[in-house]
Design a protein around this motif. Structure first.
Motif, PDB file in Angstrom:
ATOM      1  N   VAL A  70     100.916   9.979  34.369  1.00 31.08           N
ATOM      2  CA  VAL A  70     100.727  11.296  34.432  1.00 31.08           C
ATOM      3  C   VAL A  70      98.767  10.158  34.753  1.00 31.08           C
ATOM      4  CG1 VAL A  70      98.944  13.077  33.902  1.00 31.08           C
ATOM      5  CG2 VAL A  70     101.621  12.996  33.310  1.00 31.08           C
ATOM      6  N   PHE A  71      97.806  10.500  35.090  1.00 29.18           N
ATOM      7  CA  PHE A  71      96.689   9.638  35.841  1.00 29.18           C
ATOM      8  C   PHE A  71      95.576  11.247  35.122  1.00 29.18           C
ATOM      9  CE2 PHE A  71      99.497   7.014  38.443  1.00 29.18           C
ATOM     10  CZ  PHE A  71      99.136   6.117  37.416  1.00 29.18           C
ATOM     11  N   ILE A  72      94.352  10.773  34.266  1.00 29.95           N
ATOM     12  CA  ILE A  72      93.615  11.165  34.280  1.00 29.95           C
ATOM     13  C   ILE A  72      92.225  10.745  34.994  1.00 29.95           C
ATOM     14  CG2 ILE A  72      91.716  12.570  32.101  1.00 29.95           C
ATOM     15  CD1 ILE A  72      94.377  12.428  30.788  1.00 29.95           C
ATOM     16  N   GLY A  73      91.196  11.948  35.558  1.00 23.63           N
ATOM     17  CA  GLY A  73      90.826  11.477  36.703  1.00 23.63           C
ATOM     18  C   GLY A  73      89.410  12.044  36.718  1.00 23.63           C
ATOM     19  N   GLY A  74      88.381  12.627  37.748  1.00 29.98           N
ATOM     20  CA  GLY A  74      86.818  12.828  37.275  1.00 29.98           C
ATOM     21  C   GLY A  74      86.393  12.307  36.950  1.00 29.98           C
ATOM     22  N   GLY A  75      84.909  13.332  36.827  1.00 29.64           N
ATOM     23  CA  GLY A  75      83.520  12.680  36.650  1.00 29.64           C
ATOM     24  C   GLY A  75      83.576  12.691  34.580  1.00 29.64           C
ATOM     25  N   ILE A  76      84.404  13.668  33.987  1.00 33.52           N
ATOM     26  CA  ILE A  76      84.088  14.077  32.989  1.00 33.52           C
ATOM     27  C   ILE A  76      84.731  12.353  31.558  1.00 33.52           C
ATOM     28  CG2 ILE A  76      84.108  15.479  30.923  1.00 33.52           C
ATOM     29  CD1 ILE A  76      83.548  17.522  32.363  1.00 33.52           C
ATOM     30  N   ALA A  77      86.048  12.344  31.964  1.00 32.48           N
ATOM     31  CA  ALA A  77      86.420  11.256  31.854  1.00 32.48           C
ATOM     32  C   ALA A  77      86.199  10.096  31.239  1.00 32.48           C
ATOM     33  CB  ALA A  77      88.510  11.506  32.357  1.00 32.48           C
ATOM     34  N   PRO A  78      86.032   9.692  32.392  1.00 33.44           N
ATOM     35  CA  PRO A  78      85.299   8.069  31.715  1.00 33.44           C
ATOM     36  C   PRO A  78      83.855   7.899  30.960  1.00 33.44           C
ATOM     37  CG  PRO A  78      85.581   8.161  34.050  1.00 33.44           C
ATOM     38  CD  PRO A  78      85.474   9.694  33.764  1.00 33.44           C
TER      39      PRO A  78
END
Length: 327
Positions: free
Chosen positions: A266-274
């Motif tokens: 599973v890959f968690i992307g998007g602008g919030i996670a980092p």
């Protein structure tokens, strides 16, 4: 030249890639504030006016469901149309895909330097994969493993019904039902969703909002304020909101993993996670991912990674053009 786009509710990113080169090479890139423009056509015209080169083909990853080359964006009052963009660019080879599908395509261009591992999983993990990304909205996608290669596909799983797991989340659901009627996972897992979680804790008397925080929430992006203050533990309301956001992120990532049988990871992307990596690395996030009853061993074997490269969707959109052979 290949023109690639990552079209989100907050930012629209456009980039030019040199056609026919492997690996993909970005030669120009710009970011535009989406809400400052009436539609994507205007942004594309502005971008092309600043950059030389005939466009051979183009692909845009758009935040919303794409049907027959058109997309009514979820977080913007835009209708994106492939035929209109083709007319502007002077090429018939223009494709629209969902933005998370673009991210899924872009994973093939990443290296271990482009992600942070939350769960190593089994060393020989293979099979389908999944992508989940919270930003302006909540996007989800899958990657089907056909035995030789991954075949990304889009979905709108972020709009499925929010399912509470605890007494606190049951109370949250009642609060949200009174405000919105229908409650999706995007209502709690997105930038606006983080602000909504904060409001829930404030409105139900679980902390005090000091004047300095009121001012910050008014003058800046509320989600950014809550994330920063929560990570710094300067206000209990922000800490509670960020903790609940992170545990819901883990829980929904686990739900998606089960639905697509993501034994490949599973890959968690998007602008919030980092921006909230320290919080996502806390043990309770993976515990929420694993806590699926008899399916726990299956989930524990799945790798879980946070994508830290913000250009993954751009590279994914460009990769779609090369994969389709610029027909």
């Amino acid at each position: 030249m290949i023109l690639a786009g990552d079209i989100g509710g907050t930012n629209t990113r456009l980039a030019l890639f040199a056609a026919g080169e492997s690996p993909l090479r970005c030669v120009a890139e710009e970011t535009f504030r989406s809400q400052h423009y009436p539609n994507l056509d205007v942004i594309v015209q502005k971008f092309m006016a600043s950059h030389d080169g005939a466009i051979t083909a183009a692909c845009f990853g758009v935040a919303g469901p794409v049907k027959q080359g058109r997309c009514k964006t979820t977080s913007l009052a835009w209708v994106v149309d492939a035929a209109s963009l083709a007319s502007i660019l002077g090429t018939e080879q223009v494709w629209l895909i969902n933005d998370l599908e673009a991210t899924a395509h872009g994973i093939a261009t990443l290296t271990a330097n482009d992600w942070l591992v939350l769960n190593a999983g089994t060393p020989d993990a293979v099979g389908n994969s999944a992508v989940i990304a919270a930003g302006t909205g909540l996007g989800e996608a899958g990657l089907h493993w056909d035995g030789k290669a991954y075949q990304p596909f889009a979905c709108e799983g972020g709009h499925t019904d929010f399912a509470p797991r605890t007494e606190l989340e049951i109370e949250l659901l009642r609060y949200l039902l009174a405000r919105f009627g229908h409650v999706s996972y995007e209502r709690v897992l997105s930038g606006p969703g983080l602000h909504t979680l904060y409001q829930f804790f404030r409105d139900t008397g679980r902390g005090v909002e000091p004047q300095w925080l009121t001012d910050e929430l008014t003058q800046r992006d509320p989600a950014a304020v809550i994330s920063q203050v929560g990570l710094e533990e300067k206000n209990e309301l922000c800490v509670q909101a960020l903790n609940l956001f992170a545990t819901l992120y883990g829980a929904e990532a686990g739900n998606l993993a089960l639905k697509v049988m993501a034994t490949g990871g599973v890959f968690i992307g998007g602008g919030i996670a980092p921006k909230i990596l320290p919080k996502l690395q806390e043990p309770f996030v993976l515990e929420a991912f694993f806590a699926k009853g008899r399916m726990r061993p299956l989930l524990e074997a799945m790798p879980v990674r946070v994508i830290t490269n913000p250009k993954v969707a751009l590279f994914g959109a460009a990769r779609v053009v090369t994969a389709r052979g610029q027909r």
